[in-house]
Motif scaffolding. Structure first.
Motif, PDB file in Angstrom:
ATOM      1  N   GLY A  25      27.181 114.153  27.578  1.00  0.00           N
ATOM      2  CA  GLY A  25      27.078 112.997  26.691  1.00  0.00           C
ATOM      3  C   GLY A  25      27.035 111.699  27.473  1.00  0.00           C
ATOM      4  O   GLY A  25      26.765 111.670  28.671  1.00  0.00           O
ATOM      5  N   GLU A  26      27.326 110.617  26.762  1.00  0.00           N
ATOM      6  CA  GLU A  26      27.303 109.283  27.355  1.00  0.00           C
ATOM      7  C   GLU A  26      28.728 108.763  27.484  1.00  0.00           C
ATOM      8  O   GLU A  26      29.595 109.110  26.696  1.00  0.00           O
ATOM      9  CB  GLU A  26      26.490 108.341  26.450  1.00  0.00           C
ATOM     10  N   ARG A  27      28.949 107.898  28.482  1.00  0.00           N
ATOM     11  CA  ARG A  27      30.258 107.263  28.674  1.00  0.00           C
ATOM     12  C   ARG A  27      30.046 105.767  28.851  1.00  0.00           C
ATOM     13  O   ARG A  27      29.106 105.330  29.519  1.00  0.00           O
ATOM     14  CB  ARG A  27      30.962 107.790  29.932  1.00  0.00           C
ATOM     15  N   TYR A  28      30.941 104.999  28.262  1.00  0.00           N
ATOM     16  CA  TYR A  28      30.894 103.547  28.351  1.00  0.00           C
ATOM     17  C   TYR A  28      32.278 103.027  28.691  1.00  0.00           C
ATOM     18  O   TYR A  28      33.280 103.569  28.216  1.00  0.00           O
ATOM     19  CB  TYR A  28      30.431 102.927  27.027  1.00  0.00           C
ATOM     20  N   GLU A  29      32.324 101.990  29.492  1.00  0.00           N
ATOM     21  CA  GLU A  29      33.588 101.321  29.808  1.00  0.00           C
ATOM     22  C   GLU A  29      33.602  99.979  29.081  1.00  0.00           C
ATOM     23  O   GLU A  29      32.649  99.211  29.179  1.00  0.00           O
ATOM     24  CB  GLU A  29      33.715 101.101  31.312  1.00  0.00           C
ATOM     25  N   PHE A  30      34.677  99.736  28.364  1.00  0.00           N
ATOM     26  CA  PHE A  30      34.871  98.470  27.661  1.00  0.00           C
ATOM     27  C   PHE A  30      36.053  97.749  28.285  1.00  0.00           C
ATOM     28  O   PHE A  30      37.082  98.375  28.571  1.00  0.00           O
ATOM     29  CB  PHE A  30      35.217  98.720  26.181  1.00  0.00           C
ATOM     30  N   LEU A  31      35.929  96.455  28.490  1.00  0.00           N
ATOM     31  CA  LEU A  31      37.053  95.616  28.876  1.00  0.00           C
ATOM     32  C   LEU A  31      37.370  94.734  27.683  1.00  0.00           C
ATOM     33  O   LEU A  31      36.534  93.937  27.255  1.00  0.00           O
ATOM     34  CB  LEU A  31      36.714  94.768  30.102  1.00  0.00           C
ATOM     35  N   LEU A  32      38.559  94.917  27.132  1.00  0.00           N
ATOM     36  CA  LEU A  32      38.935  94.242  25.896  1.00  0.00           C
ATOM     37  C   LEU A  32      40.159  93.376  26.107  1.00  0.00           C
ATOM     38  O   LEU A  32      41.170  93.847  26.628  1.00  0.00           O
ATOM     39  CB  LEU A  32      39.244  95.285  24.813  1.00  0.00           C
ATOM     40  N   ASP A  33      40.058  92.117  25.711  1.00  0.00           N
ATOM     41  CA  ASP A  33      41.238  91.255  25.702  1.00  0.00           C
ATOM     42  C   ASP A  33      42.055  91.586  24.463  1.00  0.00           C
ATOM     43  O   ASP A  33      41.498  91.893  23.409  1.00  0.00           O
ATOM     44  CB  ASP A  33      40.837  89.782  25.651  1.00  0.00           C
TER      45      ASP A  33
END
Length: 105
Positions: A25-33
């Motif tokens: 599948g696909e992987r995403y990295e999120f940086l969230l405040d």
């Protein structure tokens, strides 16, 4: 209670490439405040950031892993998010990755 603060999506989302093709599948990295209520003990004067790894296999989008980071010194904080906080991150990720097309009548 925590509240996600939207960052510029172009800077906050990155697709994770897998040159070995081991990851399905696909992987995403999120940086969230994150903003916390003043009575929460977790808050930091410099702020808190969550590094979330989101996975997508076919139609399923889920939170694979996350790290909670104190922006003061980039240290990892050792505690878990509540189920509704994890669900909020997944909902946010879905909105950012797969925005709904406007309905044309």
């Amino acid at each position: 209670a925590a509240r996600l603060v939207e960052k510029d999506p172009k800077k906050a989302i990155e697709e994770i490439k897998d040159p070995t093709n081991i990851i399905v599948g696909e992987r995403y990295e999120f940086l969230l405040d994150v903003e916390f209520d003043e009575e929460d003990e977790i808050g930091s004067e410099a702020g808190i950031e969550i590094r979330a790894i989101i996975g997508k296999i076919e139609d399923e989008v889920k939170l694979v892993n996350y790290f909670i980071i104190d922006k003061k010194d980039d240290s990892y904080l050792d505690f878990a998010l509540e189920d509704e906080e994890e669900a909020e991150i997944v909902a946010f990720a879905k909105e950012q990755l797969f925005p709904k097309e406007p309905v044309v009548e």
